[in-house]
Design a protein around this motif. Structure first.
Motif, PDB file in Angstrom:
ATOM      1  N   LEU A  25       0.819  -1.445   0.042  1.00 12.89           N
ATOM      2  CA  LEU A  25      -0.011   0.038   0.178  1.00 12.89           C
ATOM      3  C   LEU A  25       1.058   1.340  -0.072  1.00 12.89           C
ATOM      4  O   LEU A  25       1.764   1.370   0.603  1.00 12.89           O
ATOM      5  N   SER A  26       0.390   2.330  -0.677  1.00 14.88           N
ATOM      6  CA  SER A  26       1.289   3.557  -0.399  1.00 14.88           C
ATOM      7  C   SER A  26       0.885   4.134   0.530  1.00 14.88           C
ATOM      8  O   SER A  26      -0.195   4.010   1.407  1.00 14.88           O
ATOM      9  N   TYR A  51      -5.231   2.431  -3.637  1.00 14.91           N
ATOM     10  CA  TYR A  51      -4.015   2.589  -4.030  1.00 14.91           C
ATOM     11  C   TYR A  51      -3.816   3.257  -5.588  1.00 14.91           C
ATOM     12  O   TYR A  51      -3.024   4.244  -5.685  1.00 14.91           O
TER      13      TYR A  51
END
Length: 98
Positions: free
Chosen positions: A55-56, A78
Motif C-alpha cells: 500500500l502507498s 492504491y
C-alpha cells in the motif's frame, strides 16, 4: 427517457471503447469474450495482479492500515492516489478478495 439514455450512450461510447482497449492492452480486461458494455458506463476490469503490492503511504493513511493490498477496496485506494478513480465490485456484492 429512452432518447436521453441513447444520447448518453452515444456520447460515452468512445470513452468506453478507449477504456476497454487500454485494459485489453494491459492484460487487465475481463476474460469473458461475451462481456459488452451496453446499459451503463462502467467498464469491468480484472486488477487482481495488484493484490500483494505494498500500500502507498497515502492509501495506508486513509485505510488506517499498512501492509500489502489484499482487497479490491485497497486496490481502489492504491489507484486513487496514482490518479485513477475506480469503484470496487465488492461495493456491489462481489468477493473483495478476488
Amino acid at each position: 427517457n429512452e432518447c436521453d439514455r441513447m444520447d448518453l450512450a452515444t456520447f460515452y461510447a468512445p470513452q468506453v471503447k478507449l477504456a476497454l482497449s487500454r485494459l485489453q492492452a494491459m492484460g487487465a480486461a475481463m476474460p469473458d469474450p461475451l462481456y459488452q458494455v451496453e446499459g451503463t458506463f462502467y467498464v469491468l476490469a480484472n486488477l487482481s495482479a495488484l493484490l500483494g503490492l505494498e500500500l502507498s503511504p497515502e492509501a495506508a493513511s486513509v485505510l488506517g492500515k499498512s501492509g500489502r493490498i489484499g482487497t479490491d477496496e485497497e486496490i481502489a485506494y492504491y489507484l486513487l492516489f496514482k490518479g485513477l478513480s475506480i469503484a470496487p465490485l465488492s461495493y456491489f456484492g462481489a468477493n473483495p478478495h478476488a
